[in-house]
Design a protein around this motif. Structure first.
Motif, PDB file in Angstrom:
ATOM      1  N   SER A   8       0.837  -1.200   0.000  1.00 39.51           N
ATOM      2  CA  SER A   8       0.000   0.000   0.000  1.00 39.51           C
ATOM      3  C   SER A   8       0.866   1.241   0.000  1.00 39.51           C
ATOM      4  O   SER A   8       0.666   2.169  -0.788  1.00 39.51           O
ATOM      5  N   ALA A  12       1.505   3.795  -3.303  1.00 41.95           N
ATOM      6  CA  ALA A  12       1.159   5.216  -3.234  1.00 41.95           C
ATOM      7  C   ALA A  12       2.369   6.074  -3.598  1.00 41.95           C
ATOM      8  O   ALA A  12       2.249   7.080  -4.295  1.00 41.95           O
ATOM      9  N   ARG A  13       3.537   5.667  -3.122  1.00 38.22           N
ATOM     10  CA  ARG A  13       4.760   6.411  -3.426  1.00 38.22           C
ATOM     11  C   ARG A  13       5.078   6.337  -4.918  1.00 38.22           C
ATOM     12  O   ARG A  13       5.463   7.329  -5.551  1.00 38.22           O
ATOM     13  N   ASN A  15       2.978   5.877  -7.326  1.00 34.03           N
ATOM     14  CA  ASN A  15       1.973   6.616  -8.095  1.00 34.03           C
ATOM     15  C   ASN A  15       2.362   8.088  -8.219  1.00 34.03           C
ATOM     16  O   ASN A  15       2.242   8.690  -9.296  1.00 34.03           O
ATOM     17  N   ALA A  79      -1.040  14.104  -2.406  1.00 38.86           N
ATOM     18  CA  ALA A  79      -0.850  12.676  -2.670  1.00 38.86           C
ATOM     19  C   ALA A  79       0.462  12.186  -2.081  1.00 38.86           C
ATOM     20  O   ALA A  79       0.546  11.082  -1.525  1.00 38.86           O
ATOM     21  N   SER A  80       1.496  13.015  -2.182  1.00 40.60           N
ATOM     22  CA  SER A  80       2.798  12.634  -1.640  1.00 40.60           C
ATOM     23  C   SER A  80       2.760  12.552  -0.122  1.00 40.60           C
ATOM     24  O   SER A  80       3.305  11.616   0.477  1.00 40.60           O
ATOM     25  N   HIS A  82       0.159  11.902   1.679  1.00 40.15           N
ATOM     26  CA  HIS A  82      -0.611  10.705   2.015  1.00 40.15           C
ATOM     27  C   HIS A  82       0.273   9.465   1.921  1.00 40.15           C
ATOM     28  O   HIS A  82       0.239   8.593   2.791  1.00 40.15           O
ATOM     29  N   ALA A  83       1.097   9.398   0.882  1.00 36.82           N
ATOM     30  CA  ALA A  83       1.998   8.258   0.717  1.00 36.82           C
ATOM     31  C   ALA A  83       2.961   8.156   1.893  1.00 36.82           C
ATOM     32  O   ALA A  83       3.242   7.058   2.392  1.00 36.82           O
ATOM     33  N   THR A 246      -3.972   0.366   3.391  1.00 36.11           N
ATOM     34  CA  THR A 246      -5.262   0.868   2.916  1.00 36.11           C
ATOM     35  C   THR A 246      -5.792   0.127   1.697  1.00 36.11           C
ATOM     36  O   THR A 246      -6.943   0.331   1.314  1.00 36.11           O
ATOM     37  N   GLN A 247      -4.978  -0.702   1.070  1.00 29.67           N
ATOM     38  CA  GLN A 247      -5.455  -1.444  -0.090  1.00 29.67           C
ATOM     39  C   GLN A 247      -6.464  -2.502   0.358  1.00 29.67           C
ATOM     40  O   GLN A 247      -6.183  -3.299   1.256  1.00 29.67           O
TER      41      GLN A 247
END
Length: 283
Positions: A8, A12-13, A15, A79-80, A82-83, A246-247
């Motif tokens: 997860s 995210a990272r 992405n 987004a970053s 959050h990652a 979170t996935q």
């Protein structure tokens, strides 16, 4: 930065890194050209694009400006960040003391309707008494080489634990029997902790199970400590960091593991008998 063992966090990272790489390519810039516009070495651009180095908010703003896409900076920064929140190193989280760390979890617990906790080595935080929590948190401070505010942190943890008495929540706690014998603090502190487990396990909103050490033919081996918040977040405690999963596919795996572990546990009178046995062993 340490690479997260959670897909997860890594996904995210990656992405964010992919979006930044696409901005550069769409602007017709090479790695070297973008680096020149941002004022850093081209190797930094490569590290960011390959998700080896997390970009700071300033890095992202410079990148977007260089690629003539400054309007995308705000979303990419969010987004970053959050990652980064999916993999959080304990050393960074406790820089300002362990007491503040306890307070940071309160809202998460209050927003969780069903909390499932599996702990193979410690009494779960929401069930800890003052002496036990103080010994544990002081030990953590010494290990992490940060300010030892164990007494204040223990008080904050107990204050946070009052959420267990608030309406609208259900709790399922699972521990391995060995938890009852790992002594934190002196014998009196440990006795008080074990005694509280007898009381806490009787609360109507709490299910408290113990997996006996002598369980034959276990269906699942002991796992890492983890909490399942409803079906939306799993928090895993590692030695160096907290991993937030979170996935949905990973969450489903933890829920499956929890149910298998839960099936091996004993409850009620059988659980109390194991606790009383551990109390007797203190004397």
């Amino acid at each position: 930065m340490t690479i997260s063992p959670s897909s997860s966090a890594q996904a995210a990272r990656e992405n964010v890194a992919r979006q930044l790489r696409d901005l550069r390519r769409n602007a017709g810039l090479t790695v070297t050209e973008l680096a020149s516009r941002c004022g850093w070495h081209h190797a930094k651009t490569s590290r960011i694009e390959n998700a080896r180095t997390p970009p700071s908010p300033t890095d992202i703003r410079l990148w977007c400006r260089a690629a003539d896409a400054l309007d995308q900076a705000v979303d990419l920064i969010a987004a970053s960040q959050h990652a980064q929140s999916l993999y959080r190193e304990w050393r960074r989280r406790v820089r300002t003391g362990l007491a503040k760390l306890q307070d940071s979890y309160t809202q998460l617990y209050r927003s969780t309707e069903l909390l499932r906790v599996y702990s193979p080595v410690l009494v779960p935080g929401l069930l800890q008494t003052d002496g036990y929590a103080r010994a544990l948190l002081s030990m953590n401070a010494r290990f992490l080489e940060v300010l030892d505010d164990g007494a204040e942190a223990a008080a904050a943890r107990l204050e946070r634990s009052q959420v267990i008495h608030e309406p609208g929540h259900r709790y399922v706690f699972l521990i391995e029997e060995a938890v009852l014998y790992y002594q934190l603090g002196n014998a009196d502190a440990m006795a008080a902790q074990l005694g509280y487990l007898l009381t806490a396990g009787a609360l109507p909103q709490v299910s408290f199970g113990i997996i006996p050490a002598g369980t034959r033919e276990r269906v699942l081996w002991p796992q890492e400590t983890f909490d399942v918040h409803d079906d939306t977040l799993v928090s895993v405690e590692l030695l160096s960091a907290e991993v937030n999963v979170t996935q949905p596919s990973e969450i489903a795996m933890y829920v499956k593991a929890f149910e298998q572990l839960r099936g091996m546990a004993v409850y009620g009178a059988e659980a109390r008998a194991l606790i009383l046995k551990a109390i007797e062993a203190l004397h």
